[in-house]
Design a protein around this motif. Sequence first.
Motif, PDB file in Angstrom:
ATOM      1  N   CYS A 167      19.835 -33.750 -17.038  1.00 17.82           N
ATOM      2  CA  CYS A 167      21.278 -33.836 -16.881  1.00 17.82           C
ATOM      3  C   CYS A 167      21.821 -32.398 -16.853  1.00 17.82           C
ATOM      4  CB  CYS A 167      21.848 -34.633 -18.047  1.00 17.82           C
ATOM      5  SG  CYS A 167      23.434 -35.342 -17.761  1.00 17.82           S
ATOM      6  N   GLN A 168      21.788 -31.781 -15.675  1.00 14.91           N
ATOM      7  CA  GLN A 168      22.055 -30.356 -15.538  1.00 14.91           C
ATOM      8  C   GLN A 168      23.471 -29.953 -15.947  1.00 14.91           C
ATOM      9  OE1 GLN A 168      21.006 -29.590 -11.483  1.00 14.91           O
ATOM     10  NE2 GLN A 168      18.832 -29.529 -11.928  1.00 14.91           N
ATOM     11  N   GLU A 169      24.440 -30.830 -15.734  1.00 11.78           N
ATOM     12  CA  GLU A 169      25.826 -30.483 -16.010  1.00 11.78           C
ATOM     13  C   GLU A 169      26.185 -30.580 -17.488  1.00 11.78           C
ATOM     14  OE1 GLU A 169      27.786 -29.264 -13.577  1.00 11.78           O
ATOM     15  OE2 GLU A 169      26.057 -29.471 -12.268  1.00 11.78           O
ATOM     16  N   LEU A 170      25.258 -31.005 -18.337  1.00 14.34           N
ATOM     17  CA  LEU A 170      25.546 -31.198 -19.751  1.00 14.34           C
ATOM     18  C   LEU A 170      26.002 -29.904 -20.424  1.00 14.34           C
ATOM     19  CD1 LEU A 170      25.577 -33.405 -21.870  1.00 14.34           C
ATOM     20  CD2 LEU A 170      23.201 -32.902 -22.368  1.00 14.34           C
ATOM     21  N   ASP A 171      25.395 -28.770 -20.051  1.00 15.56           N
ATOM     22  CA  ASP A 171      25.758 -27.479 -20.672  1.00 15.56           C
ATOM     23  C   ASP A 171      27.195 -27.073 -20.343  1.00 15.56           C
ATOM     24  OD1 ASP A 171      23.084 -27.844 -20.122  1.00 15.56           O
ATOM     25  OD2 ASP A 171      22.673 -25.756 -19.742  1.00 15.56           O
TER      26      ASP A 171
ATOM     27  N   ARG B 209      29.611 -33.044 -28.540  1.00 10.08           N
ATOM     28  CA  ARG B 209      28.932 -31.756 -28.531  1.00 10.08           C
ATOM     29  C   ARG B 209      27.534 -31.965 -27.993  1.00 10.08           C
ATOM     30  NH1 ARG B 209      33.181 -29.578 -29.242  1.00 10.08           N
ATOM     31  NH2 ARG B 209      33.834 -28.380 -31.030  1.00 10.08           N
ATOM     32  N   GLN B 210      27.044 -30.958 -27.301  1.00 12.68           N
ATOM     33  CA  GLN B 210      25.671 -31.003 -26.799  1.00 12.68           C
ATOM     34  C   GLN B 210      24.731 -30.650 -27.934  1.00 12.68           C
ATOM     35  OE1 GLN B 210      24.822 -28.289 -23.639  1.00 12.68           O
ATOM     36  NE2 GLN B 210      22.680 -28.888 -23.526  1.00 12.68           N
ATOM     37  N   GLY B 211      23.636 -31.398 -28.024  1.00  8.86           N
ATOM     38  CA  GLY B 211      22.588 -31.107 -28.995  1.00  8.86           C
ATOM     39  C   GLY B 211      21.446 -30.394 -28.304  1.00  8.86           C
TER      40      GLY B 211
END
Length: 140
Positions: free
Chosen positions: A77-81, A52-54
């Motif tokens: 890290c743009q693609e994280l979302d 999960r993204q924090g």
Amino acid sequence: MRTVSIPMARTLALTLTLTSLAACAPGQPAANAAGAGGARQCFWASSLTNFRQGDHGHLYIRDRADQVFAVSTLERCQELDLASSVAIHSDFSSVGRLCVGDPARITLRSLGGEPATCRARIDRRLTPEEIAALPDDQRP
């Protein structure tokens, strides 16, 4: 019996070489080193089961041993979302074992998008209390 004399420079070089080799030798396997008496806290990259993204470039990952680790990206890290899957790789070796403090590379895949790679660092292993305190949308 014959005594062999080794000059001081060679003795020093031999000692340094043997010390270096000993430092590179693999230690005890600690796939789930859980802070027992100073043991490193580690996981196998192939054992990840969820993520999960924090907040602000943080990622929480869970492994098969039910350990949760906090990972920080070291760059934007743009693609994280948008990531639908994550793979993590060690910057040190190809063994696939990552420990707290290790640099790593995260490969993110989003639906229909090209994979993106970001540099990261394994920050720490969370305690059960810290995992429970995470917001629902950040808990892996």
